[in-house]
Design a protein around this motif. Structure first.
Motif, PDB file in Angstrom:
ATOM      1  N   GLY A 115       0.790  -1.219   0.000  1.00  0.00           N
ATOM      2  CA  GLY A 115       0.000   0.000   0.000  1.00  0.00           C
ATOM      3  C   GLY A 115       0.822   1.269   0.000  1.00  0.00           C
ATOM      4  N   GLU A 116       2.148   1.123  -0.021  1.00  0.00           N
ATOM      5  CA  GLU A 116       3.040   2.281   0.033  1.00  0.00           C
ATOM      6  C   GLU A 116       4.049   2.273  -1.116  1.00  0.00           C
ATOM      7  N   GLY A 117       3.669   1.666  -2.241  1.00  0.00           N
ATOM      8  CA  GLY A 117       4.548   1.663  -3.408  1.00  0.00           C
ATOM      9  C   GLY A 117       5.313   0.375  -3.644  1.00  0.00           C
ATOM     10  N   ALA A 118       5.008  -0.688  -2.890  1.00  0.00           N
ATOM     11  CA  ALA A 118       5.696  -1.970  -3.080  1.00  0.00           C
ATOM     12  C   ALA A 118       5.454  -2.526  -4.479  1.00  0.00           C
ATOM     13  N   VAL A 119       4.225  -2.420  -4.953  1.00  0.00           N
ATOM     14  CA  VAL A 119       3.883  -2.931  -6.289  1.00  0.00           C
ATOM     15  C   VAL A 119       4.647  -2.153  -7.353  1.00  0.00           C
ATOM     16  N   ARG A 120       4.744  -0.843  -7.212  1.00  0.00           N
ATOM     17  CA  ARG A 120       5.472  -0.034  -8.184  1.00  0.00           C
ATOM     18  C   ARG A 120       6.931  -0.444  -8.254  1.00  0.00           C
ATOM     19  N   GLU A 121       7.498  -0.749  -7.102  1.00  0.00           N
ATOM     20  CA  GLU A 121       8.894  -1.176  -7.067  1.00  0.00           C
ATOM     21  C   GLU A 121       9.095  -2.432  -7.919  1.00  0.00           C
ATOM     22  N   LEU A 122       8.176  -3.392  -7.817  1.00  0.00           N
ATOM     23  CA  LEU A 122       8.261  -4.597  -8.636  1.00  0.00           C
ATOM     24  C   LEU A 122       8.042  -4.264 -10.113  1.00  0.00           C
ATOM     25  N   CYS A 123       7.068  -3.418 -10.401  1.00  0.00           N
ATOM     26  CA  CYS A 123       6.808  -3.024 -11.791  1.00  0.00           C
ATOM     27  C   CYS A 123       8.053  -2.389 -12.410  1.00  0.00           C
ATOM     28  N   ASP A 124       8.697  -1.490 -11.670  1.00  0.00           N
ATOM     29  CA  ASP A 124       9.909  -0.835 -12.175  1.00  0.00           C
ATOM     30  C   ASP A 124      11.036  -1.838 -12.397  1.00  0.00           C
ATOM     31  N   LEU A 125      11.168  -2.807 -11.492  1.00  0.00           N
ATOM     32  CA  LEU A 125      12.180  -3.853 -11.653  1.00  0.00           C
ATOM     33  C   LEU A 125      11.955  -4.614 -12.957  1.00  0.00           C
ATOM     34  N   ILE A 126      10.712  -4.979 -13.230  1.00  0.00           N
ATOM     35  CA  ILE A 126      10.387  -5.725 -14.453  1.00  0.00           C
ATOM     36  C   ILE A 126      10.681  -4.883 -15.687  1.00  0.00           C
ATOM     37  N   LEU A 127      10.215  -3.646 -15.687  1.00  0.00           N
ATOM     38  CA  LEU A 127      10.438  -2.767 -16.840  1.00  0.00           C
ATOM     39  C   LEU A 127      11.930  -2.554 -17.089  1.00  0.00           C
ATOM     40  N   ASP A 128      12.678  -2.327 -16.029  1.00  0.00           N
ATOM     41  CA  ASP A 128      14.121  -2.118 -16.153  1.00  0.00           C
ATOM     42  C   ASP A 128      14.810  -3.380 -16.656  1.00  0.00           C
ATOM     43  N   ALA A 129      14.442  -4.537 -16.130  1.00  0.00           N
ATOM     44  CA  ALA A 129      15.052  -5.804 -16.541  1.00  0.00           C
ATOM     45  C   ALA A 129      14.753  -6.129 -18.001  1.00  0.00           C
ATOM     46  N   LYS A 130      13.635  -5.642 -18.508  1.00  0.00           N
ATOM     47  CA  LYS A 130      13.280  -5.843 -19.913  1.00  0.00           C
ATOM     48  C   LYS A 130      13.941  -4.799 -20.817  1.00  0.00           C
ATOM     49  N   GLY A 131      14.723  -3.900 -20.238  1.00  0.00           N
ATOM     50  CA  GLY A 131      15.399  -2.867 -21.007  1.00  0.00           C
ATOM     51  C   GLY A 131      14.470  -1.742 -21.450  1.00  0.00           C
ATOM     52  N   LEU A 132      13.390  -1.528 -20.705  1.00  0.00           N
ATOM     53  CA  LEU A 132      12.381  -0.544 -21.107  1.00  0.00           C
ATOM     54  C   LEU A 132      12.432   0.759 -20.320  1.00  0.00           C
ATOM     55  N   ARG A 133      13.361   0.892 -19.400  1.00  0.00           N
ATOM     56  CA  ARG A 133      13.416   2.099 -18.566  1.00  0.00           C
ATOM     57  C   ARG A 133      13.478   3.364 -19.414  1.00  0.00           C
ATOM     58  N   GLN A 134      14.410   3.430 -20.340  1.00  0.00           N
ATOM     59  CA  GLN A 134      14.576   4.661 -21.117  1.00  0.00           C
ATOM     60  C   GLN A 134      13.367   4.930 -22.003  1.00  0.00           C
ATOM     61  N   ALA A 135      12.772   3.885 -22.571  1.00  0.00           N
ATOM     62  CA  ALA A 135      11.574   4.083 -23.398  1.00  0.00           C
ATOM     63  C   ALA A 135      10.428   4.660 -22.574  1.00  0.00           C
ATOM     64  N   VAL A 136      10.287   4.201 -21.324  1.00  0.00           N
ATOM     65  CA  VAL A 136       9.255   4.749 -20.438  1.00  0.00           C
ATOM     66  C   VAL A 136       9.571   6.203 -20.127  1.00  0.00           C
ATOM     67  N   LEU A 137      10.813   6.492 -19.792  1.00  0.00           N
ATOM     68  CA  LEU A 137      11.196   7.871 -19.486  1.00  0.00           C
ATOM     69  C   LEU A 137      11.019   8.788 -20.693  1.00  0.00           C
ATOM     70  N   ASP A 138      11.384   8.290 -21.882  1.00  0.00           N
ATOM     71  CA  ASP A 138      11.212   9.076 -23.116  1.00  0.00           C
ATOM     72  C   ASP A 138       9.764   9.479 -23.309  1.00  0.00           C
ATOM     73  N   ARG A 139       8.861   8.553 -23.008  1.00  0.00           N
ATOM     74  CA  ARG A 139       7.435   8.824 -23.156  1.00  0.00           C
ATOM     75  C   ARG A 139       6.988  10.014 -22.310  1.00  0.00           C
ATOM     76  N   PHE A 140       7.691  10.245 -21.200  1.00  0.00           N
ATOM     77  CA  PHE A 140       7.353  11.342 -20.318  1.00  0.00           C
ATOM     78  C   PHE A 140       8.293  12.548 -20.513  1.00  0.00           C
ATOM     79  N   GLY A 141       9.020  12.536 -21.635  1.00  0.00           N
ATOM     80  CA  GLY A 141       9.846  13.681 -21.993  1.00  0.00           C
ATOM     81  C   GLY A 141      11.154  13.782 -21.254  1.00  0.00           C
ATOM     82  N   VAL A 142      11.642  12.669 -20.713  1.00  0.00           N
ATOM     83  CA  VAL A 142      12.909  12.670 -19.987  1.00  0.00           C
ATOM     84  C   VAL A 142      13.980  12.085 -20.890  1.00  0.00           C
ATOM     85  N   ALA A 143      15.015  12.855 -21.113  1.00  0.00           N
ATOM     86  CA  ALA A 143      16.095  12.386 -21.991  1.00  0.00           C
ATOM     87  C   ALA A 143      17.117  11.571 -21.223  1.00  0.00           C
TER      88      ALA A 143
END
Length: 179
Positions: free
Chosen positions: A151-179
Motif C-alpha cells: 500500500g506504500e509503493g511496493a507494487v510499483r517497485e516490482l513493476c519498475d524492476l520488471i520494466l528495467d530488466a526488460k530494457g524498457l526504462r529509457q523508453a518509459v522515461l522518453d514517453r514522459f519527456g525525460v532524456a
C-alpha cells in the motif's frame, strides 16, 4: 530463498504476467468499514501507474484476491485491467489457469503477495515477490522482497524492476519527456 541480483533481473526480464494480491500488497492491509458495514480501501497512485506501465509495455496484469469488494473492481476499472479475480480460495489454481489461457508458462509469471493464502501462487511462478511487511513465513519463501510496504509503493517497485530488466526504462522515461 535468496537469489543473486543477476538471477532476479534475469527472472524479471522474462515476466509476461504480473499478478498482485490486494489486501496487504496493493493496500496497507487494514480493513476499514463505515457505519453501514461498507468496506473501503486506499490504493497508492504509484502502484497504479506501475501496473499501467506494465500493461502498456506488453505485460498482462491481474489482481487476485480472496476478498470480494466493490473498491477493488472500481480500481481495476480505473486502471483498465481486464483480469480481476475476487473471492479466490486457491490463488495457485487461478494463476495456472490464467497462464494456460494466456499461453505462457508459470516461469513467465510473477505474483506479489503478503500472507499465507498467496503461497500456492508464489511457489509456482518464475519470480515470487512480497512487500517489505509480508508475513515472515511468506518473506522467507519469495525470490524478491520490496523495500516498500504494501500500500506504500511496493507494487510499483516490482513493476519498475520488471520494466528495467526488460530494457524498457529509457523508453518509459522518453514517453514522459525525460532524456
Amino acid at each position: 530463498m535468496t537469489l543473486s541480483e543477476s538471477d532476479i533481473r534475469d527472472r524479471a526480464g522474462r515476466i509476461r504476467l504480473a499478478c498482485f494480491d490486494v489486501d496487504g500488497t496493493l493496500t496497507d492491509g487494514r480493513l476499514i468499514y463505515d457505519g453501514e458495514g461498507r468496506e473501503s480501501k486506499a490504493f497508492h497512485v504509484l502502484d497504479g501507474q506501475g501496473m499501467k506501465l506494465l500493461e502498456e509495455n506488453g505485460v498482462t496484469v491481474a489482481l487476485v484476491t480472496a476478498r470480494r469488494n466493490a473498491a477493488v473492481q472500481a480500481r481495476a476499472r480505473d486502471l483498465g485491467l481486464q483480469h480481476v479475480f475476487a473471492g479466490v480460495k486457491d490463488k495457485g489454481a487461478v494463476l495456472l489457469q490464467l497462464c494456460e489461457t494466456l499461453e505462457l508458462a508459470p516461469s513467465e509469471a510473477t505474483h506479489m503477495g503478503d500472507d499465507l493464502p498467496d503461497l500456492p501462487a508464489l511457489l509456482q511462478v518464475g519470480l515470487a515477490a512480497a512487500p517489505a511487511n509480508a508475513h515472515p513465513w511468506v518473506a522467507e519463501r519469495v525470490h524478491w522482497q520490496s523495500s516498500r510496504r504494501g500500500g506504500e509503493g511496493a507494487v510499483r517497485e516490482l513493476c519498475d524492476l520488471i520494466l528495467d530488466a526488460k530494457g524498457l526504462r529509457q523508453a518509459v522515461l522518453d514517453r514522459f519527456g525525460v532524456a
